[in-house]
Each structure stands twice: as structure tokens, then as C-alpha cells.
Design a protein around this motif. Structure first.
Motif, PDB file in Angstrom:
ATOM      1  N   LEU A   1      -2.562 -23.678  33.603  1.00  0.00           N
ATOM      2  CA  LEU A   1      -2.653 -23.952  32.179  1.00  0.00           C
ATOM      3  C   LEU A   1      -1.450 -23.304  31.519  1.00  0.00           C
ATOM      4  O   LEU A   1      -1.166 -22.134  31.761  1.00  0.00           O
ATOM      5  N   PHE A   2      -0.725 -24.071  30.692  1.00  0.00           N
ATOM      6  CA  PHE A   2       0.451 -23.496  30.053  1.00  0.00           C
ATOM      7  C   PHE A   2       0.457 -23.784  28.555  1.00  0.00           C
ATOM      8  O   PHE A   2       0.090 -24.865  28.102  1.00  0.00           O
ATOM      9  N   GLY A   3       0.865 -22.744  27.804  1.00  0.00           N
ATOM     10  CA  GLY A   3       0.952 -22.851  26.358  1.00  0.00           C
ATOM     11  C   GLY A   3       2.391 -23.013  25.908  1.00  0.00           C
ATOM     12  O   GLY A   3       3.297 -23.247  26.712  1.00  0.00           O
ATOM     13  N   GLY A   4       2.593 -22.903  24.605  1.00  0.00           N
ATOM     14  CA  GLY A   4       3.919 -23.096  24.055  1.00  0.00           C
ATOM     15  C   GLY A   4       4.305 -24.551  23.913  1.00  0.00           C
ATOM     16  O   GLY A   4       5.490 -24.877  23.780  1.00  0.00           O
ATOM     17  N   VAL A   5       3.300 -25.439  23.950  1.00  0.00           N
ATOM     18  CA  VAL A   5       3.560 -26.877  23.826  1.00  0.00           C
ATOM     19  C   VAL A   5       3.418 -27.258  22.354  1.00  0.00           C
ATOM     20  O   VAL A   5       2.321 -27.222  21.795  1.00  0.00           O
ATOM     21  N   THR A   6       4.504 -27.601  21.734  1.00  0.00           N
ATOM     22  CA  THR A   6       4.508 -27.880  20.295  1.00  0.00           C
ATOM     23  C   THR A   6       3.572 -29.029  19.937  1.00  0.00           C
ATOM     24  O   THR A   6       2.785 -28.936  18.985  1.00  0.00           O
ATOM     25  N   ASP A   7       3.634 -30.103  20.709  1.00  0.00           N
ATOM     26  CA  ASP A   7       2.798 -31.275  20.463  1.00  0.00           C
ATOM     27  C   ASP A   7       2.241 -31.751  21.802  1.00  0.00           C
ATOM     28  O   ASP A   7       2.873 -32.555  22.495  1.00  0.00           O
TER      29      ASP A   7
ATOM     30  N   GLY B   1      10.667 -22.178  28.986  1.00  0.00           N
ATOM     31  CA  GLY B   1      10.261 -21.715  27.664  1.00  0.00           C
ATOM     32  C   GLY B   1       8.793 -21.879  27.351  1.00  0.00           C
ATOM     33  O   GLY B   1       8.370 -21.625  26.216  1.00  0.00           O
ATOM     34  N   TYR B   2       8.011 -22.297  28.332  1.00  0.00           N
ATOM     35  CA  TYR B   2       6.566 -22.412  28.126  1.00  0.00           C
ATOM     36  C   TYR B   2       5.891 -21.094  28.516  1.00  0.00           C
ATOM     37  O   TYR B   2       6.524 -20.169  29.025  1.00  0.00           O
ATOM     38  N   THR B   3       4.576 -21.032  28.295  1.00  0.00           N
ATOM     39  CA  THR B   3       3.822 -19.815  28.589  1.00  0.00           C
ATOM     40  C   THR B   3       2.703 -20.124  29.577  1.00  0.00           C
ATOM     41  O   THR B   3       1.582 -20.483  29.183  1.00  0.00           O
ATOM     42  N   PRO B   4       2.979 -20.007  30.878  1.00  0.00           N
ATOM     43  CA  PRO B   4       1.917 -20.244  31.864  1.00  0.00           C
ATOM     44  C   PRO B   4       0.941 -19.074  31.896  1.00  0.00           C
ATOM     45  O   PRO B   4       1.338 -17.916  31.799  1.00  0.00           O
ATOM     46  N   HIS B   5      -0.348 -19.380  32.031  1.00  0.00           N
ATOM     47  CA  HIS B   5      -1.362 -18.340  32.143  1.00  0.00           C
ATOM     48  C   HIS B   5      -1.593 -17.997  33.614  1.00  0.00           C
ATOM     49  O   HIS B   5      -1.414 -18.841  34.503  1.00  0.00           O
ATOM     50  N   GLU B   6      -1.990 -16.765  33.850  1.00  0.00           N
ATOM     51  CA  GLU B   6      -2.295 -16.344  35.221  1.00  0.00           C
ATOM     52  C   GLU B   6      -3.334 -17.279  35.831  1.00  0.00           C
ATOM     53  O   GLU B   6      -4.333 -17.612  35.197  1.00  0.00           O
TER      54      GLU B   6
ATOM     55  N   ILE C   1      12.182 -33.746  29.202  1.00  0.00           N
ATOM     56  CA  ILE C   1      11.623 -33.872  27.852  1.00  0.00           C
ATOM     57  C   ILE C   1      12.175 -32.792  26.934  1.00  0.00           C
ATOM     58  O   ILE C   1      12.516 -33.036  25.767  1.00  0.00           O
ATOM     59  N   GLY C   2      12.246 -31.579  27.465  1.00  0.00           N
ATOM     60  CA  GLY C   2      12.665 -30.445  26.637  1.00  0.00           C
ATOM     61  C   GLY C   2      11.457 -29.764  26.060  1.00  0.00           C
ATOM     62  O   GLY C   2      10.427 -30.380  25.774  1.00  0.00           O
ATOM     63  N   SER C   3      11.535 -28.463  25.865  1.00  0.00           N
ATOM     64  CA  SER C   3      10.387 -27.669  25.440  1.00  0.00           C
ATOM     65  C   SER C   3       9.975 -27.918  23.995  1.00  0.00           C
ATOM     66  O   SER C   3       8.941 -27.448  23.558  1.00  0.00           O
ATOM     67  N   ALA C   4      10.771 -28.658  23.251  1.00  0.00           N
ATOM     68  CA  ALA C   4      10.426 -28.900  21.846  1.00  0.00           C
ATOM     69  C   ALA C   4       9.500 -30.086  21.643  1.00  0.00           C
ATOM     70  O   ALA C   4       9.084 -30.350  20.533  1.00  0.00           O
ATOM     71  N   ALA C   5       9.178 -30.793  22.744  1.00  0.00           N
ATOM     72  CA  ALA C   5       8.341 -32.005  22.584  1.00  0.00           C
ATOM     73  C   ALA C   5       6.937 -31.656  22.136  1.00  0.00           C
ATOM     74  O   ALA C   5       6.436 -30.602  22.431  1.00  0.00           O
TER      75      ALA C   5
END
Length: 361
Positions: free
Chosen positions: A307-313, A295-300, A357-361
Motif C-alpha cells: 500500500l502506498f500513499g502520496g498519490v495526488t489523484d 516520491g511515493y510513501t510505501p507502508h511497511e 506517469i510521474g508522481s504528480a498524477a
């Protein structure tokens, strides 16, 4: 009496700055500083030690100030009809970049790069007394030739630094961008190819653009693909006149005889040293695929990290991974973290820890 930094007559432009430094911690899995986590192959290590032992016999004398044999080795490795007179080297690519900034930037001058990019560029710039100007990237961290050229013309900087692939995002950079930036710039253009060996093999290096461009320099490092981070060896290719400029600012005998010997031996074993690149790329792509599944967003990425986004905290996720024995990097981009592609076992440890951890961390 205890004296603090504030009590010393420090340069005004350095007050309030913090030194570069990624967290160092004795964790089982350290994937935070884009090292090649594979050890140097045993046979190569033995060969390097043999050369160091020979150099040690003459260590009472100063080393070759022109590090001729090493420059010849780099020229042969890079190809593109380069000769020793096209090559420069230093104690890591950071020193090579510092030499460029000392020669072409300095007080009253400016250096420019597209943020987010390698955090040492502004620090090196300020350390030489110059001023850093930050341009901007598209939302996916890419650059187009027209936009990049327009920003470079507007900044009118003395030195432009292009990171290709870009750190900390891993973003590739088209040669059309390099060409456009060079034409738009009046000053020096550096293409920092620290991660070039991890790019697709069919992707051309900016080395192909060197002929006829005396203000262009292509920097590389042995820290990444060569698994030589602890040896501190960086290098660049440029016009011989450009190399002459760097001689004006380098310290005498700046590359030790032992460093030269180790690097020459490593280059002699380049095919073996680089054999681990394919495995690292495989783990990088595995990380990207698994991050997306979580459920994260890795960049090319064309580098040895993701580098990956979608990290809540990000701070909480970083700490949760730390507590599980895995060290990665919070590079200060909101909602993002960065992880180095390690060995298969290290990659598995990271992905398992992140999944727990789960993607909501």
C-alpha cells in the motif's frame, strides 16, 4: 416486464449494499487482488492432476464429509503439535470465516475489527444478520496492545477479527496485541493469517497462542503463498470444541472430492509450492524501494502487496496505469493505491508504467 432488485422482498438490512468485487479486466499485468501470479510448477501440477483423476473415478459418490486426509495434511503443514481434530477447512478462507460468523454471530450479535481492514469482514458479518463495528488504527495503521484491548472492551462484540498481516495495509500485528485482545474479549477472536507465509521467517505465528485459549481461531488460505486461488481452499486451527461448533452450520459435503484431492496433493508438494515466496518478497521489497525513490510513501508490508500513499489523484493514477496495461487496486483510502507483488517482469512493468506517469498524477 423488467424487474429490478428493488422490486424483490430483499432483507431490509441488505438494501443499498454492493457485492464484493475487484475490477476484472483482460490486461497484460493484473496486480490488483493479491493473487500469487506465479503459475503452479509443472511437476506439481502433474501430481495434482493424477490425484484428481483418481478422485474422479468415485465422483458419483459424496466426498468424505469430514475431509480427514486433508485435515491431517493441514495439521502436518502447520505443526505446533496440531492434530486433525484441530483443523477446519472450506471453499476459501471466506467460507471458513462465514462458518465462524454463522456459529458465533448472527442476528442480534456483533462482530468487530480494526479499520481499514479486509472489506469482506463487514459483508460476511451483515450476511449472517449480525452488525459490524469498526475500530480505529494509529496513523501508520499499527495497533498497540493497550489501545486494541481498550477498543475491544468498549465494543463488547461477540466476534473479533484481527487481520495479521493486515489487508489492505500490509501492517504486521504483534502477538502481544493478540494476547491483549483475547483477554479483553468475551467472544470469539479470529486471527486471519492469510499472508503469514510472506512475513519474516523469524516472526512467530498466532498458532503459538492456541493452547489454553478455546475462543481463539487462526485462519489461513492456500490462495496466496500456495498459488492456489482458483482452487478455493481455506482452513483454520482451533480447539476441537470450536471445530464442533462449525459442523453445526456447514453445508453437507461442502468440500468436493476434487477440491480435497487437489489440496492434499498441493500440501504434499508444499516445499516446491512455497519456493516462490522468497521471490515474491524480493519483488515486494523492490516495489517499496522504487516507490520511495519515485516520491511515493510505501507502508511497511509483511504481505505480498504494498500500500502506498502520496498519490495526488488515486483515480487518475489508477486509470493511467490501466491505460498502460497494468491493473492495480484503489482500496478507497484517500491518497493511496495498492499493488500486488508479481513476477519480476510484472513488477518491472508496473514500476516502468508508474514512472512514466510521474508522481504528480
Amino acid at each position: 416486464m423488467t424487474v429490478s432488485l428493488d422490486d424483490l422482498p430483499l432483507r431490509d438490512d441488505l438494501r443499498g449494499l454492493r457485492p464484493y468485487g475487484a475490477p476484472q479486466a483482460p490486461l497484460p499485468v493484473a496486480l490488483n487482488v493479491n493473487e500469487n501470479t506465479h503459475p503452479v510448477p509443472e511437476a506439481v501440477a502433474s501430481d495434482i492432476l493424477d490425484d484428481i483423476a483418481v478422485a474422479l473415478r468415485d465422483v458419483n459418490r459424496y466426498p468424505d464429509r469430514e475431509f480427514t486426509t486433508l485435515r491431517e495434511g493441514f495439521a502436518a503443514y502447520l505443526g505446533h503439535n496440531l492434530q486433525a481434530e484441530n483443523i477446519w477447512a472450506g471453499n476459501g478462507s471466506n467460507e471458513v470465516l462465514q462458518h465462524i460468523l454463522q456459529a458465533f454471530a448472527g442476528p442480534g450479535r456483533t462482530a468487530f475489527g480494526f479499520g481499514p481492514t479486509y472489506s469482506m469482514y463487514p459483508l460476511l458479518t451483515q450476511g449472517t444478520g449480525a452488525r459490524w463495528i469498526s475500530g480505529v488504527r494509529d496513523s501508520d495503521y499499527s495497533l498497540t496492545a493497550d489501545d486494541a484491548a481498550a477498543q475491544v472492551r468498549a465494543a463488547d462484540a461477540d466476534v473479533i477479527i484481527l487481520c495479521a498481516p493486515n489487508n489492505p495495509t500490509g501492517t504486521p500485528l504483534g502477538l502481544d496485541v493478540v494476547e491483549a485482545v483475547y483477554e479483553a474479549a468475551r467472544g470469539i477472536v479470529i486471527v486471519d493469517e492469510a499472508y503469514q507465509e510472506f512475513a519474516p521467517r523469524e516472526s512467530p505465528s498466532a498458532l503459538t497462542l492456541l493452547p489454553g485459549r478455546p475462543r481463539l481461531a487462526i485462519s489461513r488460505t492456500m490462495s496466496k503463498a500456495f498459488a492456489f486461488a482458483g482452487a478455493r481452499v481455506g482452513y483454520l486451527a482451533a480447539d476441537p470444541a470450536f471445530i464442533d461448533a462449525l459442523r453445526l452450520v456447514r453445508l453437507p459435503y461442502h468440500l468436493s472430492a476434487l477440491t480435497q484431492a487437489a489440496a492434499v496433493a498441493a500440501l504434499r508438494n508444499a516445499p516446491t509450492m512455497l519456493s516462490m515466496v522468497d521471490e515474491i518478497v524480493e519483488q515486494r521489497d523492490r516495489i517499496s524501494a522504487t516507490l520511495e525513490a519515485l516520491g511515493y510513501t510505501p507502508h511497511e508490508s509483511w504481505s505480498n502487496f504494498v500500500l502506498f500513499g502520496g498519490v495526488t489523484d488515486p483515480a487518475a493514477t489508477w486509470r493511467a496505469l490501466y491505460d498502460r496495461g497494468v491493473l492495480i487496486r484503489d482500496v478507497g483510502i484517500p491518497g493511496h493505491l495498492r499493488v500486488t507483488a508479481g513476477t519480476e517482469a510484472e513488477t518491472t512493468a508496473f514500476l516502468d508504467a508508474l514512472a512514466s506517469i510521474g508522481s504528480a498524477a
